[in-house]
Structure formats: C-alpha cells, structure tokens
Design a protein around this motif. Structure first.
Motif, PDB file in Angstrom:
ATOM      1  N   GLY B 154       0.787  -1.223   0.000  1.00 54.88           N
ATOM      2  CA  GLY B 154       0.000   0.000   0.000  1.00 54.88           C
ATOM      3  C   GLY B 154       0.817   1.269   0.000  1.00 54.88           C
ATOM      4  N   SER B 155       1.971   1.231  -0.615  1.00 59.60           N
ATOM      5  CA  SER B 155       2.792   2.449  -0.674  1.00 59.60           C
ATOM      6  C   SER B 155       3.188   2.730  -2.117  1.00 59.60           C
ATOM      7  CB  SER B 155       4.041   2.281   0.184  1.00 59.60           C
ATOM      8  OG  SER B 155       4.732   1.130  -0.202  1.00 59.60           O
ATOM      9  N   GLU B 156       2.848   3.877  -2.587  1.00 56.72           N
ATOM     10  CA  GLU B 156       3.149   4.235  -3.976  1.00 56.72           C
ATOM     11  C   GLU B 156       4.648   4.511  -4.135  1.00 56.72           C
ATOM     12  OE1 GLU B 156       1.947   7.533  -7.374  1.00 56.72           O
ATOM     13  OE2 GLU B 156       1.236   7.755  -5.319  1.00 56.72           O
ATOM     14  N   VAL B 157       5.204   3.958  -5.185  1.00 56.33           N
ATOM     15  CA  VAL B 157       6.616   4.241  -5.477  1.00 56.33           C
ATOM     16  C   VAL B 157       6.651   5.356  -6.514  1.00 56.33           C
ATOM     17  CG1 VAL B 157       8.780   3.298  -6.353  1.00 56.33           C
ATOM     18  CG2 VAL B 157       7.247   1.838  -5.019  1.00 56.33           C
ATOM     19  N   THR B 158       6.880   6.557  -6.048  1.00 63.68           N
ATOM     20  CA  THR B 158       6.920   7.689  -6.988  1.00 63.68           C
ATOM     21  C   THR B 158       8.303   7.772  -7.620  1.00 63.68           C
ATOM     22  OG1 THR B 158       7.678   9.202  -5.278  1.00 63.68           O
ATOM     23  CG2 THR B 158       5.269   8.963  -5.546  1.00 63.68           C
ATOM     24  N   ASP B 159       8.362   8.463  -8.758  1.00 63.90           N
ATOM     25  CA  ASP B 159       9.671   8.678  -9.391  1.00 63.90           C
ATOM     26  C   ASP B 159      10.607   9.405  -8.440  1.00 63.90           C
ATOM     27  OD1 ASP B 159       8.856   7.373 -11.594  1.00 63.90           O
ATOM     28  OD2 ASP B 159       8.887   9.095 -12.963  1.00 63.90           O
ATOM     29  N   GLY B 160      10.015  10.367  -7.709  1.00 66.04           N
ATOM     30  CA  GLY B 160      10.841  11.147  -6.779  1.00 66.04           C
ATOM     31  C   GLY B 160      11.445  10.250  -5.708  1.00 66.04           C
ATOM     32  N   ALA B 161      10.621   9.344  -5.163  1.00 64.17           N
ATOM     33  CA  ALA B 161      11.130   8.443  -4.115  1.00 64.17           C
ATOM     34  C   ALA B 161      12.200   7.519  -4.677  1.00 64.17           C
ATOM     35  CB  ALA B 161       9.970   7.631  -3.541  1.00 64.17           C
ATOM     36  N   LEU B 162      11.974   7.087  -5.903  1.00 64.36           N
ATOM     37  CA  LEU B 162      12.951   6.188  -6.517  1.00 64.36           C
ATOM     38  C   LEU B 162      14.273   6.922  -6.783  1.00 64.36           C
ATOM     39  CD1 LEU B 162      13.399   3.343  -7.461  1.00 64.36           C
ATOM     40  CD2 LEU B 162      12.285   3.886  -9.625  1.00 64.36           C
ATOM     41  N   GLU B 163      14.155   8.151  -7.266  1.00 58.37           N
ATOM     42  CA  GLU B 163      15.369   8.951  -7.516  1.00 58.37           C
ATOM     43  C   GLU B 163      16.158   9.132  -6.222  1.00 58.37           C
ATOM     44  OE1 GLU B 163      16.560   9.970 -10.305  1.00 58.37           O
ATOM     45  OE2 GLU B 163      14.978  10.389 -11.755  1.00 58.37           O
ATOM     46  N   ARG B 164      15.429   9.426  -5.139  1.00 64.71           N
ATOM     47  CA  ARG B 164      16.115   9.635  -3.853  1.00 64.71           C
ATOM     48  C   ARG B 164      16.812   8.348  -3.402  1.00 64.71           C
ATOM     49  NH1 ARG B 164      11.728  12.709  -2.829  1.00 64.71           N
ATOM     50  NH2 ARG B 164      10.585  11.050  -1.779  1.00 64.71           N
ATOM     51  N   ALA B 165      16.112   7.237  -3.554  1.00 58.85           N
ATOM     52  CA  ALA B 165      16.714   5.948  -3.158  1.00 58.85           C
ATOM     53  C   ALA B 165      17.945   5.655  -4.010  1.00 58.85           C
ATOM     54  CB  ALA B 165      15.680   4.830  -3.306  1.00 58.85           C
ATOM     55  N   MET B 166      17.875   6.025  -5.267  1.00 60.18           N
ATOM     56  CA  MET B 166      19.021   5.784  -6.158  1.00 60.18           C
ATOM     57  C   MET B 166      20.203   6.671  -5.791  1.00 60.18           C
ATOM     58  SD  MET B 166      16.799   5.207  -9.625  1.00 60.18           S
ATOM     59  CE  MET B 166      18.106   5.165 -10.822  1.00 60.18           C
ATOM     60  N   GLU B 167      19.878   7.894  -5.384  1.00 55.70           N
ATOM     61  CA  GLU B 167      20.971   8.792  -4.956  1.00 55.70           C
ATOM     62  C   GLU B 167      21.649   8.249  -3.704  1.00 55.70           C
ATOM     63  OE1 GLU B 167      19.305  12.715  -4.483  1.00 55.70           O
ATOM     64  OE2 GLU B 167      18.738  12.789  -6.613  1.00 55.70           O
ATOM     65  N   GLU B 168      20.826   7.754  -2.803  1.00 53.52           N
ATOM     66  CA  GLU B 168      21.404   7.223  -1.557  1.00 53.52           C
ATOM     67  C   GLU B 168      22.254   5.980  -1.831  1.00 53.52           C
ATOM     68  OE1 GLU B 168      17.859   6.944   0.729  1.00 53.52           O
ATOM     69  OE2 GLU B 168      17.963   9.057   1.322  1.00 53.52           O
ATOM     70  N   ARG B 169      21.775   5.163  -2.729  1.00 52.19           N
ATOM     71  CA  ARG B 169      22.548   3.968  -3.079  1.00 52.19           C
ATOM     72  C   ARG B 169      23.837   4.361  -3.818  1.00 52.19           C
ATOM     73  NH1 ARG B 169      23.264  -0.843  -0.821  1.00 52.19           N
ATOM     74  NH2 ARG B 169      24.150  -2.282  -2.341  1.00 52.19           N
ATOM     75  N   ALA B 170      23.738   5.396  -4.646  1.00 53.09           N
ATOM     76  CA  ALA B 170      24.928   5.868  -5.373  1.00 53.09           C
ATOM     77  C   ALA B 170      25.989   6.319  -4.378  1.00 53.09           C
ATOM     78  CB  ALA B 170      24.545   7.002  -6.312  1.00 53.09           C
ATOM     79  N   ARG B 171      25.518   6.943  -3.295  1.00 53.61           N
ATOM     80  CA  ARG B 171      26.451   7.392  -2.251  1.00 53.61           C
ATOM     81  C   ARG B 171      27.149   6.182  -1.609  1.00 53.61           C
ATOM     82  NH1 ARG B 171      30.251  10.212  -0.450  1.00 53.61           N
ATOM     83  NH2 ARG B 171      30.320  10.593   1.787  1.00 53.61           N
ATOM     84  N   VAL B 172      26.420   5.100  -1.415  1.00 57.67           N
ATOM     85  CA  VAL B 172      27.014   3.878  -0.849  1.00 57.67           C
ATOM     86  C   VAL B 172      28.088   3.340  -1.809  1.00 57.67           C
ATOM     87  CG1 VAL B 172      26.563   1.490  -0.117  1.00 57.67           C
ATOM     88  CG2 VAL B 172      24.945   3.289   0.470  1.00 57.67           C
ATOM     89  N   ARG B 173      27.772   3.345  -3.088  1.00 59.57           N
ATOM     90  CA  ARG B 173      28.744   2.845  -4.075  1.00 59.57           C
ATOM     91  C   ARG B 173      30.023   3.675  -4.050  1.00 59.57           C
ATOM     92  NH1 ARG B 173      24.031   2.606  -7.397  1.00 59.57           N
ATOM     93  NH2 ARG B 173      23.275   0.456  -7.397  1.00 59.57           N
ATOM     94  N   GLU B 174      29.821   4.984  -3.955  1.00 57.89           N
ATOM     95  CA  GLU B 174      30.971   5.894  -3.938  1.00 57.89           C
ATOM     96  C   GLU B 174      31.837   5.591  -2.706  1.00 57.89           C
ATOM     97  OE1 GLU B 174      29.520   9.918  -4.517  1.00 57.89           O
ATOM     98  OE2 GLU B 174      31.264  10.628  -3.377  1.00 57.89           O
TER      99      GLU B 174
END
Lengths: 490, 385
Positions: B154-174
């Motif tokens: 019951g939680s919508e996955v918005t593009d904005g939420a996905l972008e934020r999650a991707m940024e956070e994961r990118a930080r982990v990769r870095e």
C-alpha cells in the motif's frame, strides 16, 4: 586386445565411434540369436552391453539394426559436411534439431548424442574425456553427457565444429556453461536462445523475439537465408514424425505394454538428432509397426510386473543392464521426461506461422519446458503426473543425475506431491547419465527390484483387492507372489 | 563502525541475522523484504518504504531441514539459507523476492515458497544476456515488481522516491570505492574480512544508514596505520558470508586487497546510468553491470574487470573460491585461471563446502602452499616486469 580407449592418429572419439558403427553396418538385416551372441562375444565388454542391449531381444532386434544404420548415415554426413559447403554446428539435446535441418548449409550434430555414441560404442566409455575435463580444472559436478561431448571437441584430434548453440541459460546451468566454455575455449561463435522462466504472454513474446534474432544470426553467419519452401519440407517431415510419435504414445498405454523398453532410447536419439529428416519417420514407423504387431500377436518378453514412469532422464551407459534387464524382469519403462512432447498444432501456411510453430516447439521442448519454467517443481509435477497417469504407471523412478541441481533441489516436492495427488510412489536413485562410476548397474538393478517387490507389487495387490471388493472388473493378470520375481537377468 | 563492533560481526552467528537495526525497524512498524541475488534492485524496495534485507546464513552449517527438501548435491550455502527459512529464523521477513540467479537458488526459493509460504512472494525474472530485448523484458519485470510492492504494501513508489533511493545507493557505491582504495594501499588499512563484515551488516540496512556506517568506518581508517601484508590477494567467487573463515585466511599473513565477490565489490557494480526514467536506469544499471557468471556472452567483460582490478590493486595472486556444486563459478574459474595465468597472475582455485569448519584445515594448507608459490611482493614485480 587393448582394453583402454584406443585413438588412432587423426581420430577423436567421434571418428572412433563412426569406425565401429561401420563394422556394425556390415551386419545382415536379419540376425539370428546365434549371430547376436557371436557378435557380442567378438567385441570388447563396453560395446558388448550395447550390442546385447539393442539386439538380444527379438522384440527390438529388427528395429535397432536399422537404427544403428541411420545413426551412422547422419554421422557420415557430418564428416562430409564441410566438403559439401556446410557449416557444422553442435546443438544441445534441449533444442529442436529441425530448426537447423531447415538451413541449406548448416549441419547440426547433437552434443549429447555424440557423447552417447562415444560412451556406448567406444572402449572406456568416454571416461577419457571426462577426466580430460577435470584436467582443465572444470568442476566434477558437471553433466557427463555434455561434458564428454564437448571435451571430445577440445581434446581432439578429429571433428571440430564451426559454432556451438545452447538454449539453457536459466534452465540448466551445467549445460549452458559447458557449451559456452567449449565455444570460448575453441574460439568459435556461440549462438544462444534464452527461454525465460516465464510462461505468460510477456515471457513468450520475449522468447519469440529472441528466437527471430537467433535465426537472423544464423542466417548472417551461414551466409544463406532460411528458405520458406525448405522450412515447409522439414516441418512436413517433422509432423509426419509427430503423428507417429502420437501413435507410439497410444501403444504405450496397452497392458501389457507391447513397446520394447529400448525404444525409449531410440526415440530420444530420433528427436534430438534426426527430427525433420526422413530417417526419423522411417525409424519411428518401424517402431510403431513392430509394437502394433507385438500387440496383435500378444508377444511380450515377460509378464508385466510393474509399469514405471521415469520422472527424469534415463541412465544411458549400459543399455543391456538397464532397458533389456528391466524388460526381461517384467518392468515396463513407459517413458521419461524427454519423451513428453508438446507439439503445437501444425500451420504451414506461411513463413510467419511456421516460425511461430518452431518457437513454440522450442519453448515447450522437454526439459526446457519444465526446468525453464517459472516453477520447476510445479511444471515438472504437472507433466510427469499427466504422463504417468495417462500411461497407467504404477510408480515413478527418479534417476537423479548429480549435475542436475534443478531437479535435485525440487525432487522432494515432486515425490511428495506425486504420492499425494496421484498415489504414485517414487523411487529416488542417485547416479549419472553417462558415467557408470556414480551408480553401477548391479546397484541400480537391486534398488529397482526391491522397489518393485516391496512397493509396486503390494500396491498392485491392494488395488486388485479393492477392485475385487467393489465387484470391479479385473483386467490385469495377477502378479506373481512376493519373492517369485521370475527369471532375472543380472 | 568500530573495531569492537566489527569483531562482533566477525564472530557472526545465525541469531545475529535479526540485528538490532532490523529489530528497531520492525518495532517502528517497518516491513522487511528478503532477497538473495544482486540482480534485485534494493533502490526499488527502499523507494516503497521497505527495508531490503539480503538473505544470508552467517556461517550456519546446520542444514537438516533443508536437506529434506534439497539434495546434498545442492550448494550448501543455499541449503543453509533455506534451513534458516524453514526453522523460523527468517520469520521476521515480511516478504521475499525470488530471482533466477542459479539452479540452486531457484530450487531454494521454490522450497521456500512451498514450505514457508511468506506473506509476500514475488519472482523477479532476470534475463541472462545484456541485449536490447532482454533489457526491455527486465524493465517490464521491474514494473511488475513495483506494482506488486505497491499493491501489497500500500505504498506508492513515486519517481521522486525512486530517484532519492538511487541517490542514496549511489552514495554507498561511492563510499565503497573509497573503502576499496584503503584496501588497495601499499599498507592497507582495511582488511578483506572487515570489508566483508561491513557488507554483511550493510546489506540489512537502508542505504542512507549504510552510507553513514561506511563514512564513520572510512574516517577512522583513513587515520589508521596500515600494515604491510605478506602477500596481496584478490578473492573472486559467488555469495559467501563466512567472515570468520576469511579472517582465518588473512591471519596467515596475506591481505585480501581486492575482490570480485557477491558479498563484496560485485554488489556495488550495478550502477544506473544517467537518464530521465529512473526505472529504466535501474534496469540498465543492474542487468548491464552484474558481472556474474550467470550472464552469458559476457565472459570477456568479467575477465577484463578482474584483470583490471588485480592490476590496479597490485595483487600477487588471485584466489577463486566457490562452494562445491557451483557450476557457474566452477566453469568460469577454469577459464579465468587459464587467462589470468597467461597474464602472469597466479591463480588458486578453491572448491569448498560452505561453512564446514572441518574443511578449513585443508583450505589453509592450500592457501599456505599458494602463498609460498607466489612468494609475495617479489612475485608481483616479476610478473609485471
């Protein structure tokens, strides 16, 4: 006579197998019992069990000489393929060969059929090639069938393919990896088609697109387009064989079963190597005719004590002690997973319709269909229980193969559900498809006989009692009392 | 992460699977989704407000329940994971994402589905090639996963939420790359077993918290004094989470200065490329950068990546380890050994049982012999000259 695997200069395992088949080709059409005995005594032990397995029982003798000859014809053609301007391509047993026969200038040889020839014809049974694989550092948990087949290519000398095909990424790791390895090692092109683990329209569409690209790649590589007329010819032959396969399946239902056990092996070779050629039709026609005639005459090798469906694949390194032994002991082998085919309705009206047919055939090809399903266990169960029930099996036998992690990882579910849903007990064995060192035949025979005596016979007796109590019609001949297994060949 | 905390991880036990972090997350009403293979994009799970949890066994060698479902010819790591599903250790998972990583893993998940029947079960079907049509198919698969997550939780996955999650994961990769630089120093300040322990802990955290953990750890280790190892090794292979096992090998004097492991650097390679559509970026990043032997027609890319890493990290040798019956890595290891040794990099292929302590003595003997064979730094200089 030297007992090891003898390779002559310039010969590989394949050439050696062809050389020995040439000798068998000189057999007369009609062989007497004395001829077979003489031939079996003449050859070395590894070949002896092949000769006896194919020829000892009159039920199979008249078919298997023809079968040998047609295998030899294909192998000879493979040897001449390059001279005739064709490209030689190795394909796995999980892919319909008719696709390749439809190309004018491609000659397909099935990796596992070549391996089977080496194992069952040559002295040493291909162990030399398995050991060679170990020497290259490959893991010992691979599949002997495709490892022996591909290592024969790398080991050399002898036959070398121009390309390798595989379609098992995702449905069988050992099969796909060893074919890819061989192509990488030999530095030759590899053509692949993925069957997604997805039976939805989305999955089928992905597969179909991949299939078309696969064909385009073959066309570019071979330099010749796939011709509509040629494809139609091949599919017409394929569907003549399909009609005969359907007849063969119906004959299997008869009690006792008139179809000799060894025909199961022949069917596998026809489907994996010859489908789409006249030879498949010719041999299958003979198989059907022989079985019909046996049924009409009421000829059976032994009293039928058990009808078993092999839930997976056969062990294929000792025809005599496997197929013939079972038949002589009243154990009818109804089929295995590779005998379950799902041919689409034929529609040869256009190139497009024929390509869809071929793609669907590849999608639902034995093993690809079950091990490449979204649920291995569910699809496997569905197909085995349907086949076993359709043919009136008393029980199933799972001849486990150490390489086949997909089935080994889901066999418990299959066994449980076959019993729960269909009342079919399943014997689980662990061995190998082409390497006898994993499960020697005496052990196989002992396990099967104990299972038949202790489980199947009791199940049959209790079924008869239930029918008797209910006043039902008893159609089966009574089983021999426990402990009286009749003549057993060991 | 302090040395003390790491030591805790190094002595990891199955009961440690339900970490304090996960417990707090659950107590605050959060849901946890288990996954096993690197092809499962954690960003999508995080964007749905869920905690992605990588299924592992932390060295648990008990498999009696799993052995009733799978055979002894199946990978012992998968059997150990299934065991923990069957015995209820993983009952804190609110759902599971199956992926078709390999034959063993598929069988593991099928039995999980039949016997555990988790509240949420989704099969993310990943192709085995990197091709245009495969990419489109995988993208479609991610859309289905997104839809199922949204519907079930019951939680919508918005593009904005996905972008934020991707940024956070990118930080982990870095940060992981920064960590790798510390491992690759002439005097490494981070060991291979520490890196493995970090990834094990991080793979049960949100990316933002994992990034903080890495930042703290790196900050501490940047100031630390390194130690010259007896030999510099690179480890390659599949999923293994046996930190204690790694530590014992490193205690022999060698340092694992680089890796291409599933619980290691390979987890940080799937990097989404730039673009407008976040889901498509995820599909491209994951399918295109998996560097796993499950992918076909890509052996050359895997070999080149390992070769490049080995050279950059100036390793004296490569140890390719995999669990018995792993055909994917077993076959790749044979080709890699041939190709790396042609390039002057000695290779030791180690086939082992997962978490079998009895196997450790044999393995240590072979590693010791390998260390003697490669002769430490001198051997590297010889190979590169």
């Amino acid at each position: 006579m030297e007992r090891g695997f003898v390779l002559r200069e310039g010969e590989g395992g394949f050439e050696r197998a062809v050389g020995i088949l040439e000798m068998i080709d000189k057999f007369p059409d009609a062989l007497s019992d004395e001829d077979v005995e003489g031939a079996a005594d003449f050859v070395y032990p590894d070949l002896r069990n092949t000769v006896l397995g194919l020829l000892e029982l009159p039920s199979s003798r008249q078919l298997e000489v023809l079968f040998f000859r047609r295998v030899l014809r294909i192998f000879r053609e493979a040897q001449r393929a390059r001279e005739e301007g064709k490209k030689l391509i190795f394909i796995p047993f999980t892919f319909p060969p008719e696709i390749f026969w439809a190309f004018d200038n491609i000659f397909p040889l099935c990796t596992e059929i070549v391996a089977g020839a080496i194992v069952n014809i040559c002295a040493g049974q291909g162990e030399r090639f398995w050991d060679f694989a170990m020497g290259l550092g490959l893991p010992d948990s691979l599949c002997s069938a495709n490892t022996i087949g591909t290592m024969n290519l790398i080991h050399g000398p002898g036959l070398k393919p121009d390309a390798i095909v595989y379609n098992t990424p995702g449905s069988c790791n050992p099969n796909a990896k060893i074919h890819a390895f061989a192509a990488d090692y030999l530095g030759i092109p590899q053509f692949t088609l993925e069957k997604p683990v997805d039976e939805t329209p989305r999955g089928r569409e992905f597969h179909y697109r991949g299939f078309l690209r696969f064909l385009r790649e073959l066309e570019e590589w071979s330099g010749q387009p796939l011709r509509e007329e040629r494809l139609r010819e091949v599919l017409e032959l394929s569907y003549r064989a399909v009609d005969l396969y359907n007849e063969y399946w119906e004959l299997k239902k008869a009690r006792p079963c008139p179809v000799p056990n060894i025909f199961g092996m022949s069917l596998l070779v026809l489907r994996s190597q010859m489908w789409g050629r006249e030879e498949a039709v010719e041999v299958l026609q003979r198989m059907v005719d022989i079985s019909k005639e046996r049924l009409r005459r009421g000829e059976f090798t032994a009293e039928e004590r058990a009808r078993v469906y092999f839930a997976y694949i056969y062990y294929l390194f000792d025809f005599y002690n496997y197929f013939t032994w079972a038949e002589k002991n009243g154990v009818t082998i109804l089929g295995d997973i590779l005998a379950i085919h799902h041919f689409p309705e034929p529609d040869l009206t256009s190139m497009d319709s024929m390509l869809h047919m071929l793609a669907d055939t590849a999608f639902d090809y034995p093993m690809t269909r079950q091990m490449g399903a979204s649920s291995i266990s569910v699809k496997w169960l569905e197909d085995i229980s349907r086949a076993a029930n359709d043919l009136g099996a008393d029980a199933c036998i799972f001849g486990g193969v150490h390489a086949c992690k997909h089935t080994l990882g889901t066999i418990s579910y299959l066994r449980r559900e076959l019993m729960r849903q269909s009342g079919l007990p399943t014997l689980i064995l662990m061995g190998d498809v082409m390497d006898k060192r994993h499960l020697p035949m005496p052990m196989f025979q002992e396990e099967v006989m104990v299972f038949v005596d202790q489980v199947v016979a009791k199940k049959r007796q209790s079924r008869r009692r239930r029918r008797g109590a209910g006043g039902g019609c008893e159609s089966e001949a009574p089983a021999p009392p426990e402990g009286e297994a009749g003549e057993r060949a060991v | 992460m302090t040395r003390e905390a790491l030591a805790e991880e190094l002595a990891g036990q199955p009961e440690g699977l339900f970490t304090e972090y996960v417990r707090r997350w659950k107590e605050s009403g959060g849901k946890v989704i288990g996954y096993s293979c690197l092809i499962a994009p954690v960003e999508l799970v995080e964007a749905a407000g869920l905690l992605p949890y990588r299924i592992k066994a932390l060295g648990s060698a008990v498999t009696e329940l799993a052995d009733a479902e799978m055979s002894l010819y199946n990978c012992s790591y998968c059997r150990s994971c299934l065991q923990l599903g069957l015995d209820g250790t993983y009952s804190f998972l609110d759902g599971v994402i199956e992926t078709n990583g390999c034959d063993h893993m598929r069988a593991m998940f099928e039995n999980w589905m039949h016997r555990v029947d988790p509240p949420f079960f989704h099969y993310l079907k990943a192709p085995h090639y990197l091709r245009d049509d495969a990419l489109e198919y995988f993208l479609g698969g991610l859309e289905l996963l997104k839809r199922d997550l949204e519907e079930h939780f019951g939680s919508e996955v918005t593009d904005g939420a996905l972008e934020r999650a991707m940024e956070e994961r990118a930080r982990v990769r870095e940060l992981w790359r920064d960590l790798c630089r510390l491992r690759e120093l002439d005097l490494p300040t981070v060991s291979g077993s520490e890196a493995l322990a970090l990834e094990i802990r991080g793979s049960a955290m949100l990316s933002s918290d994992y990034a903080s953990l890495l930042e703290d750890f790196i900050r501490e280790r940047e100031r630390a004094e390194g130690r010259k190892p007896l030999a510099r090794l690179m480890f390659c292979g599949p999923a293994t989470d046996e930190v204690a096992w790694f530590a014992e090998l490193e205690a022999m004097g060698a340092a694992v200065v680089a890796d291409a492991l599933c619980f290691g650097t390979r987890a940080f390679l799937p990097e989404p490329p730039p673009g407008d559509d976040p889901l498509r970026r995820l599909a491209e990043g994951y399918l295109g950068n998996l560097f796993c032997p499950r992918m076909y027609l890509e052996y050359g890319r895997r070999r080149d990546l390992i070769l490049q890493t080995a050279r950059r990290a100036r390793v004296n040798g490569v140890v390719y380890l995999y669990n018995k019956f792993c055909d994917l890595h077993g076959v790749d290891s044979a080709l890699l050994r041939r190709d790396l040794e042609r390039e002057g990099i000695p290779v030791l292929v180690l086939e082992k049982e997962y978490s079998a302590r009895a196997d450790l003595g044999r393995v240590k003997t072979r590693v010791q012999a390998f260390l003697e064979r490669i002769g430490g730094e001198a051997a590297w200089k010889g190979a590169s000259s």
